[in-house]
Scaffold this active site. Structure first.
Site, PDB file in Angstrom:
ATOM      1  N   ILE A   4      20.248  -1.921 133.669  1.00 11.20           N
ATOM      2  CA  ILE A   4      19.473  -0.975 133.263  1.00 11.20           C
ATOM      3  C   ILE A   4      18.051  -2.008 134.077  1.00 11.20           C
ATOM      4  O   ILE A   4      17.706  -3.214 133.847  1.00 11.20           O
ATOM      5  CB  ILE A   4      18.590  -1.457 131.933  1.00 11.20           C
ATOM      6  CG1 ILE A   4      20.320  -1.063 130.914  1.00 11.20           C
ATOM      7  CG2 ILE A   4      17.923  -0.940 130.738  1.00 11.20           C
ATOM      8  CD1 ILE A   4      20.518  -0.295 131.118  1.00 11.20           C
ATOM      9  N   ARG A   5      17.320  -1.076 135.242  1.00 11.00           N
ATOM     10  CA  ARG A   5      16.009  -1.056 135.160  1.00 11.00           C
ATOM     11  C   ARG A   5      16.321  -2.608 136.433  1.00 11.00           C
ATOM     12  O   ARG A   5      15.625  -3.179 136.307  1.00 11.00           O
ATOM     13  CB  ARG A   5      14.497  -1.369 134.921  1.00 11.00           C
ATOM     14  CG  ARG A   5      14.382   0.958 134.119  1.00 11.00           C
ATOM     15  CD  ARG A   5      13.313   0.259 133.214  1.00 11.00           C
ATOM     16  NE  ARG A   5      12.348  -0.555 133.574  1.00 11.00           N
ATOM     17  CZ  ARG A   5      11.116  -0.381 134.521  1.00 11.00           C
ATOM     18  NH1 ARG A   5      10.477   1.127 134.972  1.00 11.00           N
ATOM     19  NH2 ARG A   5       9.965  -1.153 134.737  1.00 11.00           N
ATOM     20  N   HIS A  33      24.585  -6.328 132.447  1.00  7.85           N
ATOM     21  CA  HIS A  33      23.942  -7.112 130.709  1.00  7.85           C
ATOM     22  C   HIS A  33      25.376  -7.161 130.532  1.00  7.85           C
ATOM     23  O   HIS A  33      25.683  -5.806 129.640  1.00  7.85           O
ATOM     24  CB  HIS A  33      23.255  -5.718 130.162  1.00  7.85           C
ATOM     25  CG  HIS A  33      21.942  -5.895 130.948  1.00  7.85           C
ATOM     26  ND1 HIS A  33      21.090  -6.690 129.661  1.00  7.85           N
ATOM     27  CD2 HIS A  33      20.927  -5.544 131.125  1.00  7.85           C
ATOM     28  CE1 HIS A  33      19.320  -6.357 130.515  1.00  7.85           C
ATOM     29  NE2 HIS A  33      19.604  -5.594 131.111  1.00  7.85           N
ATOM     30  N   GLY A  35      15.563  -7.728 129.574  1.00  6.50           N
ATOM     31  CA  GLY A  35      13.622  -7.576 128.760  1.00  6.50           C
ATOM     32  C   GLY A  35      13.672  -7.563 129.735  1.00  6.50           C
ATOM     33  O   GLY A  35      13.474  -7.074 131.100  1.00  6.50           O
ATOM     34  N   GLU A  36      11.569  -7.819 129.318  1.00  3.71           N
ATOM     35  CA  GLU A  36      10.975  -7.715 130.675  1.00  3.71           C
ATOM     36  C   GLU A  36      10.258  -9.010 131.666  1.00  3.71           C
ATOM     37  O   GLU A  36      10.005  -9.643 130.062  1.00  3.71           O
ATOM     38  CB  GLU A  36       9.344  -6.992 130.459  1.00  3.71           C
ATOM     39  CG  GLU A  36       9.407  -5.339 130.547  1.00  3.71           C
ATOM     40  CD  GLU A  36       9.943  -4.733 131.120  1.00  3.71           C
ATOM     41  OE1 GLU A  36       9.655  -5.571 132.601  1.00  3.71           O
ATOM     42  OE2 GLU A  36      11.238  -3.997 131.725  1.00  3.71           O
ATOM     43  N   SER A  37      10.807  -9.089 132.109  1.00  6.32           N
ATOM     44  CA  SER A  37      10.831 -10.947 132.940  1.00  6.32           C
ATOM     45  C   SER A  37       9.086 -10.949 132.878  1.00  6.32           C
ATOM     46  O   SER A  37       8.384 -12.206 132.151  1.00  6.32           O
ATOM     47  CB  SER A  37      11.327 -11.012 134.269  1.00  6.32           C
ATOM     48  OG  SER A  37      10.241 -10.687 135.338  1.00  6.32           O
ATOM     49  N   ARG A  40      13.647  -7.359 142.488  1.00  2.56           N
ATOM     50  CA  ARG A  40      12.712  -6.151 141.092  1.00  2.56           C
ATOM     51  C   ARG A  40      13.737  -4.857 140.630  1.00  2.56           C
ATOM     52  O   ARG A  40      12.648  -4.944 141.927  1.00  2.56           O
ATOM     53  CB  ARG A  40      11.953  -6.987 140.099  1.00  2.56           C
ATOM     54  CG  ARG A  40      11.460  -7.983 140.025  1.00  2.56           C
ATOM     55  CD  ARG A  40       9.807  -8.709 138.974  1.00  2.56           C
ATOM     56  NE  ARG A  40       9.972  -7.912 138.186  1.00  2.56           N
ATOM     57  CZ  ARG A  40       9.126  -7.514 137.858  1.00  2.56           C
ATOM     58  NH1 ARG A  40       7.847  -7.748 138.286  1.00  2.56           N
ATOM     59  NH2 ARG A  40       8.825  -6.849 135.907  1.00  2.56           N
ATOM     60  N   GLU A  77      26.096  -8.091 127.452  1.00  2.00           N
ATOM     61  CA  GLU A  77      26.139  -8.629 126.684  1.00  2.00           C
ATOM     62  C   GLU A  77      25.624  -6.745 125.068  1.00  2.00           C
ATOM     63  O   GLU A  77      26.192  -7.245 124.441  1.00  2.00           O
ATOM     64  CB  GLU A  77      24.833  -8.888 125.516  1.00  2.00           C
ATOM     65  CG  GLU A  77      23.343  -8.473 126.232  1.00  2.00           C
ATOM     66  CD  GLU A  77      22.675  -8.487 127.336  1.00  2.00           C
ATOM     67  OE1 GLU A  77      23.636  -9.502 128.926  1.00  2.00           O
ATOM     68  OE2 GLU A  77      21.559  -7.811 127.728  1.00  2.00           O
ATOM     69  N   CYS A  91      19.546 -10.187 133.576  1.00  2.00           N
ATOM     70  CA  CYS A  91      18.826  -9.126 134.758  1.00  2.00           C
ATOM     71  C   CYS A  91      17.726 -10.123 134.498  1.00  2.00           C
ATOM     72  O   CYS A  91      17.039 -10.516 134.956  1.00  2.00           O
ATOM     73  CB  CYS A  91      18.835  -8.179 133.604  1.00  2.00           C
ATOM     74  SG  CYS A  91      17.930  -6.217 133.855  1.00  2.00           S
TER      75      CYS A  91
END
Lengths: 291, 198
Positions: free
Chosen positions: B135-136, B171, B49-51, B108, B173, B81
């Site tokens: 992903i990014r 990821h 997600g977004e940290s 990051r 998952e 991530c």
């Protein structure tokens, strides 16, 4: 775009889930949004309420302004292009935007065709009022869907209508016999394979967010309880009295969307919400653009 | 004993981890606010997600200190991530530190924006040919002695283990391969019990 890139683009939308994507017009607003907990920002020159007030033709933002926002924050940056304007989309891809919103908020460039989004490596989010529209956009290559609630109004009624309609249509497909799905595909004007996917999985093949008219923490939680996987907030934040506080409250309401006690606390002392315009009071229904 | 895994469900791809645990027939629960910490759980998953969002919510929802303490006390944690960023002791060009329990330095958005996202297959410790979706993504720029490097891509470190913390830049998952989740569950069943000599 190959199948793996399409998968990676859908995956990015999965990372945004449970989050709030905020409209910003300056690097400073972008930093306020990131600081408040936005999971992504939408960079645009004017927020929808101002686009509506200004009238005239509304276009893709200045790439320089978008780049300024990309430099200001570490979270994903999205930007809007006009419906059907594939060159604006090419420009946004060239500056390595993270997500393109082919958006009815801007003036449509094409009143027949949407962009063939399968020709791009960068992902697209598109608006949809119902299941047919959503699956057509996904077939064209969209890797994320959002409701088409009336932008710039602060009125949640249309986003609610779209989300309820889409989910009702999904439930209907799930309940059908397989031999009935071909006729359903014909009626929805979408390919059979997507109808079969929805029948088997009970959901869209991509992430589905709420957008349009979200102005309060309770609005955001309402959309989440109705089945949205996250929320876009456009004019609702930077047209309100205390943007940072309201933004933070909406972020927390999306995470704890079932906790009424917490939403009550979050709704206290937020200052003035955006003024808002009722659906009946507006001349231009942007949701009618691009079907 | 039947283990129960908590999934941090503040923002991001927590549902995908829950589905992975379902497939493995593992009991799980969600952590969204302080009162969720009252239930019993044996391990924790920090999802993608977004940290920045997750870190901020951890603090403001009153979860941060309690979870940091439990991680420091040896509760097994699997981080993907954004989760890797939350655990890292240092971030490159960024003074932010969240839990800071994992002695590594993380960069990051190390592969750039979404156009730099990619899929590959590679080894994860003893597990060969794992699907890996980035992903990014971040990567681990350096780690202190004692940190076990489990994966590399293009020379860069993409997965590590230190004591009971298992962290990766990609990821697992998002793919159907359950071997990394199984590996974590093994760690939950047999944690490095004595932290001073593990």
């Amino acid at each position: 775009m190959n199948e793996k890139q399409a998968e990676l683009n859908r995956n990015l939308a999965q990372m945004l889930k449970g989050g709030v994507i905020m409209d910003v017009t300056t690097p400073e607003q972008a930093r306020i949004a990131e600081e408040a907990g936005a999971c992504a920002v939408m960079a645009l020159e004017r927020i929808p309420a101002d686009i509506r007030a200004a009238g005239g033709v509304s276009r893709m933002s200045d790439p320089k302004m978008i780049k300024g926002i990309q430099q200001a924050v570490s979270i994903p940056v999205m930007a809007k292009c006009r419906i059907g304007h594939f060159v604006e989309a090419q420009v946004l891809e060239a500056i390595e935007i993270d997500y393109i919103d082919e958006s009815e908020v801007l003036s449509p460039a094409d009143d027949v065709y949407h962009i063939d989004k399968t020709q791009f490596r960068v992902p697209f989010v598109c608006g949809a009022r119902d299941l047919g529209e959503a699956l057509r956009r996904i077939h064209e290559g969209a890797s994320m869907i959002r409701t088409k609630g009336e932008p710039g109004t602060g009125d949640i009624v249309q986003a609610v209508r779209h989300m309820r309609k889409m989910n009702a249509e999904i439930r209907r497909l799930v309940s059908m016999r397989e031999d009935e799905l071909y006729e359903a595909a014909k009626q929805l004007q979408v390919p059979c394979d997507l109808v079969f996917y929805v029948h088997q999985n009970g959901k869209l093949p991509v992430v589905n967010f709420a957008a349009g008219g979200v102005a309060t923490p309770a609005d955001a939680a309402l959309m989440m309880q109705l089945g949205a996987e996250g929320v876009f907030v456009g004019s609702g934040i930077f047209k309100s009295g205390n943007p940072a506080k309201r933004a933070q409250a909406i972020v927390k309401a999306v995470t704890n969307f079932k906790d009424a006690g917490m939403i009550a606390e979050l709704s206290e002392d937020l200052g003035e919400a955006m003024v808002g315009i009722n659906e009946q009071e507006i001349q231009l229904l942007m949701a009618e653009r691009g079907q | 004993m039947r283990e129960r895994i908590a999934v941090l469900a503040l923002q991001g791809a927590f549902l995908e981890h829950e589905q992975a645990l379902e497939r493995l027939n593992i009991d799980w629960c969600e952590i969204r606010q302080a009162k969720d910490l009252e239930q019993a759980f044996d391990g924790l998953i920090l999802p993608g997600g977004e940290s920045t969002v997750q870190g901020k919510l951890l603090r403001e929802l009153g979860l941060f200190h309690a979870l940091k303490k439990r991680i420091e006390d040896g509760m097994p944690v699997m981080a993907t991530c954004a989760g890797l960023i939350l655990l890292a002791e240092h971030l490159v060009d960024d003074p932010t530190v969240w839990f800071g329990t994992l002695p590594v330095t993380v960069r990051r958005n190390a592969y750039g924006r979404q156009l730099g996202s990619f899929f590959t297959r590679g080894a994860f410790g003893d597990i060969a040919d794992c699907p890996m979706t980035f992903i990014r993504a971040p990567f681990v720029e350096s780690c202190r002695p004692g940190v076990e490097v489990l994966s590399r891509f293009d020379g860069q470190i993409t997965a590590v283990r230190w004591q009971n913390q298992l962290a990766m830049a990609f990821h697992p998952e998002l793919d159907q391969d359950m071997r990394i989740h199984r590996n974590f569950l093994e760690m939950v069943r047999h944690p490095a019990s004595c932290l001073c000599c593990s």
